[in-house]
Design a protein around this motif. Structure first.
Motif, PDB file in Angstrom:
ATOM      1  N   ILE A  16       1.134  -1.375  -0.106  1.00  0.00           N
ATOM      2  CA  ILE A  16       0.235  -0.209   0.156  1.00  0.00           C
ATOM      3  C   ILE A  16       0.636   1.175   0.071  1.00  0.00           C
ATOM      4  O   ILE A  16       0.526   2.038  -0.903  1.00  0.00           O
ATOM      5  N   THR A  17       1.604   1.593   0.882  1.00  0.00           N
ATOM      6  CA  THR A  17       2.624   2.498   0.626  1.00  0.00           C
ATOM      7  C   THR A  17       3.859   2.493  -0.553  1.00  0.00           C
ATOM      8  O   THR A  17       3.545   3.874  -0.533  1.00  0.00           O
ATOM      9  N   LYS A  18       4.402   1.793  -0.842  1.00  0.00           N
ATOM     10  CA  LYS A  18       4.449   1.401  -2.838  1.00  0.00           C
ATOM     11  C   LYS A  18       2.713   1.791  -3.371  1.00  0.00           C
ATOM     12  O   LYS A  18       3.788   2.764  -4.632  1.00  0.00           O
ATOM     13  N   MET A  19       2.277   1.539  -3.665  1.00  0.00           N
ATOM     14  CA  MET A  19       1.123   1.991  -4.141  1.00  0.00           C
ATOM     15  C   MET A  19       0.112   2.465  -3.625  1.00  0.00           C
ATOM     16  O   MET A  19      -0.768   3.139  -4.420  1.00  0.00           O
ATOM     17  N   ASP A  20       0.864   3.972  -3.252  1.00  0.00           N
ATOM     18  CA  ASP A  20      -0.629   5.165  -3.311  1.00  0.00           C
ATOM     19  C   ASP A  20      -0.938   5.677  -3.573  1.00  0.00           C
ATOM     20  O   ASP A  20      -0.458   5.383  -4.636  1.00  0.00           O
ATOM     21  N   GLY A  21      -2.257   5.957  -3.961  1.00  0.00           N
ATOM     22  CA  GLY A  21      -2.832   7.344  -4.416  1.00  0.00           C
ATOM     23  C   GLY A  21      -3.278   6.646  -5.605  1.00  0.00           C
ATOM     24  O   GLY A  21      -2.982   5.332  -6.532  1.00  0.00           O
ATOM     25  N   LYS A  22      -4.213   6.670  -6.334  1.00  0.00           N
ATOM     26  CA  LYS A  22      -5.304   6.264  -7.250  1.00  0.00           C
ATOM     27  C   LYS A  22      -4.134   5.980  -8.664  1.00  0.00           C
ATOM     28  O   LYS A  22      -4.988   5.109  -9.718  1.00  0.00           O
ATOM     29  N   TRP A  23      -3.282   6.947  -8.480  1.00  0.00           N
ATOM     30  CA  TRP A  23      -3.202   7.294  -9.942  1.00  0.00           C
ATOM     31  C   TRP A  23      -1.106   6.031 -11.291  1.00  0.00           C
ATOM     32  O   TRP A  23      -1.653   5.897 -11.816  1.00  0.00           O
ATOM     33  N   LYS A  24      -1.114   5.497  -9.698  1.00  0.00           N
ATOM     34  CA  LYS A  24      -0.160   4.742  -9.515  1.00  0.00           C
ATOM     35  C   LYS A  24      -0.943   3.461 -10.532  1.00  0.00           C
ATOM     36  O   LYS A  24       0.244   2.594 -11.163  1.00  0.00           O
ATOM     37  N   TRP A  25      -1.602   3.507  -9.994  1.00  0.00           N
ATOM     38  CA  TRP A  25      -2.436   1.870 -10.362  1.00  0.00           C
ATOM     39  C   TRP A  25      -2.481   1.852 -11.732  1.00  0.00           C
ATOM     40  O   TRP A  25      -2.430   1.003 -13.196  1.00  0.00           O
ATOM     41  N   LEU A  26      -3.272   3.398 -11.965  1.00  0.00           N
ATOM     42  CA  LEU A  26      -3.539   3.458 -13.833  1.00  0.00           C
ATOM     43  C   LEU A  26      -2.521   3.437 -14.359  1.00  0.00           C
ATOM     44  O   LEU A  26      -2.620   3.095 -15.771  1.00  0.00           O
ATOM     45  N   ILE A  27      -1.245   3.967 -13.914  1.00  0.00           N
ATOM     46  CA  ILE A  27       0.097   4.477 -15.075  1.00  0.00           C
ATOM     47  C   ILE A  27       0.202   2.882 -15.416  1.00  0.00           C
ATOM     48  O   ILE A  27       0.815   2.773 -16.214  1.00  0.00           O
ATOM     49  N   LEU A  28       0.604   2.356 -14.150  1.00  0.00           N
ATOM     50  CA  LEU A  28       0.807   0.198 -14.770  1.00  0.00           C
ATOM     51  C   LEU A  28      -0.262   0.252 -15.206  1.00  0.00           C
ATOM     52  O   LEU A  28       0.553  -0.850 -16.048  1.00  0.00           O
ATOM     53  N   TYR A  29      -1.131   0.534 -15.357  1.00  0.00           N
ATOM     54  CA  TYR A  29      -2.474  -0.487 -16.454  1.00  0.00           C
ATOM     55  C   TYR A  29      -2.237  -0.009 -17.495  1.00  0.00           C
ATOM     56  O   TYR A  29      -1.866  -0.485 -18.808  1.00  0.00           O
ATOM     57  N   LYS A  30      -2.067   1.424 -17.799  1.00  0.00           N
ATOM     58  CA  LYS A  30      -1.919   1.860 -19.195  1.00  0.00           C
ATOM     59  C   LYS A  30      -0.444   1.107 -19.467  1.00  0.00           C
ATOM     60  O   LYS A  30      -0.821   0.969 -21.012  1.00  0.00           O
ATOM     61  N   LEU A  31       0.409   1.209 -18.978  1.00  0.00           N
ATOM     62  CA  LEU A  31       1.931   0.900 -19.679  1.00  0.00           C
ATOM     63  C   LEU A  31       2.265  -0.816 -19.399  1.00  0.00           C
ATOM     64  O   LEU A  31       2.733  -1.415 -20.673  1.00  0.00           O
ATOM     65  N   TYR A  32       1.081  -1.149 -19.262  1.00  0.00           N
ATOM     66  CA  TYR A  32       1.144  -2.891 -19.820  1.00  0.00           C
ATOM     67  C   TYR A  32       0.107  -3.249 -21.044  1.00  0.00           C
ATOM     68  O   TYR A  32       0.550  -3.855 -21.264  1.00  0.00           O
ATOM     69  N   LYS A  33      -1.096  -2.175 -20.363  1.00  0.00           N
ATOM     70  CA  LYS A  33      -1.940  -2.668 -21.758  1.00  0.00           C
ATOM     71  C   LYS A  33      -1.146  -1.755 -23.565  1.00  0.00           C
ATOM     72  O   LYS A  33      -1.268  -2.339 -24.114  1.00  0.00           O
ATOM     73  N   LEU A  34      -0.160  -0.246 -23.288  1.00  0.00           N
ATOM     74  CA  LEU A  34       0.042   0.593 -24.647  1.00  0.00           C
ATOM     75  C   LEU A  34       1.859  -0.344 -24.709  1.00  0.00           C
ATOM     76  O   LEU A  34       2.518  -0.002 -25.192  1.00  0.00           O
ATOM     77  N   ASN A  35       2.566  -1.581 -24.204  1.00  0.00           N
ATOM     78  CA  ASN A  35       3.878  -1.317 -23.490  1.00  0.00           C
ATOM     79  C   ASN A  35       4.765  -0.153 -23.577  1.00  0.00           C
ATOM     80  O   ASN A  35       5.844  -0.649 -22.733  1.00  0.00           O
ATOM     81  N   ILE A  36       5.236   0.729 -24.971  1.00  0.00           N
ATOM     82  CA  ILE A  36       5.501   1.469 -24.270  1.00  0.00           C
ATOM     83  C   ILE A  36       4.933   2.803 -24.692  1.00  0.00           C
ATOM     84  O   ILE A  36       3.945   2.625 -25.138  1.00  0.00           O
ATOM     85  N   ILE A  37       5.489   3.804 -23.832  1.00  0.00           N
ATOM     86  CA  ILE A  37       4.102   5.119 -24.418  1.00  0.00           C
ATOM     87  C   ILE A  37       5.172   6.338 -23.343  1.00  0.00           C
ATOM     88  O   ILE A  37       6.052   6.302 -22.382  1.00  0.00           O
ATOM     89  N   ARG A  38       5.090   7.460 -24.777  1.00  0.00           N
ATOM     90  CA  ARG A  38       5.416   8.554 -24.712  1.00  0.00           C
ATOM     91  C   ARG A  38       5.062   9.281 -23.147  1.00  0.00           C
ATOM     92  O   ARG A  38       3.404   9.521 -23.195  1.00  0.00           O
ATOM     93  N   TYR A  39       5.355   9.943 -22.444  1.00  0.00           N
ATOM     94  CA  TYR A  39       5.049  11.027 -21.845  1.00  0.00           C
ATOM     95  C   TYR A  39       3.874  11.915 -22.257  1.00  0.00           C
ATOM     96  O   TYR A  39       2.719  11.206 -21.680  1.00  0.00           O
ATOM     97  N   ASN A  40       3.883  12.568 -23.246  1.00  0.00           N
ATOM     98  CA  ASN A  40       2.666  13.026 -23.751  1.00  0.00           C
ATOM     99  C   ASN A  40       1.311  12.125 -23.747  1.00  0.00           C
ATOM    100  O   ASN A  40       0.316  12.859 -23.540  1.00  0.00           O
TER     101      ASN A  40
END
Length: 108
Positions: A16-40
């Motif tokens: 929980i302390t490593k994954m706090d906040g709603k955005w970290k899970w969403l960031i990881l999920y997007k990276l998982y689905k899109l593989n490699i992604i640019r910041y913008n």
């Protein structure tokens, strides 16, 4: 007994302390689905996330070894993000969270 000494050795507390906040899970999920992604592109995918929030969350995820940040020395600057092997170990949890959310949304 303070909270930290009581829960400091608990694996769930650690996660929980490593994954706090709603955005970290969403960031990881997007990276998982899109593989490699640019910041913008990632920022666009996660609207209405604030630039500062995204930058901080990416930095923390990289420091924890969950994502890889690749910066290319070109103009304009190019930065790409991807999951590390450690980050990929969270995929089963992400899939279960997605399945739980899909099933729960149907029942509401």
């Amino acid at each position: 007994m303070d909270f930290e000494s009581k829960y400091g050795n608990c694996p769930i507390y650690y996660t929980i302390t490593k994954m706090d906040g709603k955005w970290k899970w969403l960031i990881l999920y997007k990276l998982y689905k899109l593989n490699i992604i640019r910041y913008n592109k990632l920022r666009d995918e996660l609207q209405p996330i604030a630039h500062r929030t995204l930058s901080n969350q990416l930095k923390e995820l990289a420091e924890d070894g969950l994502i890889h940040r690749e910066q290319y020395n070109e103009v304009p600057p190019k930065v790409e993000y991807s999951l590390t092997e450690k980050g990929k170990t969270l995929i089963p949890i992400l899939e279960l969270m997605s399945e739980w959310g899909r099933n729960s949304m149907k029942n509401n």
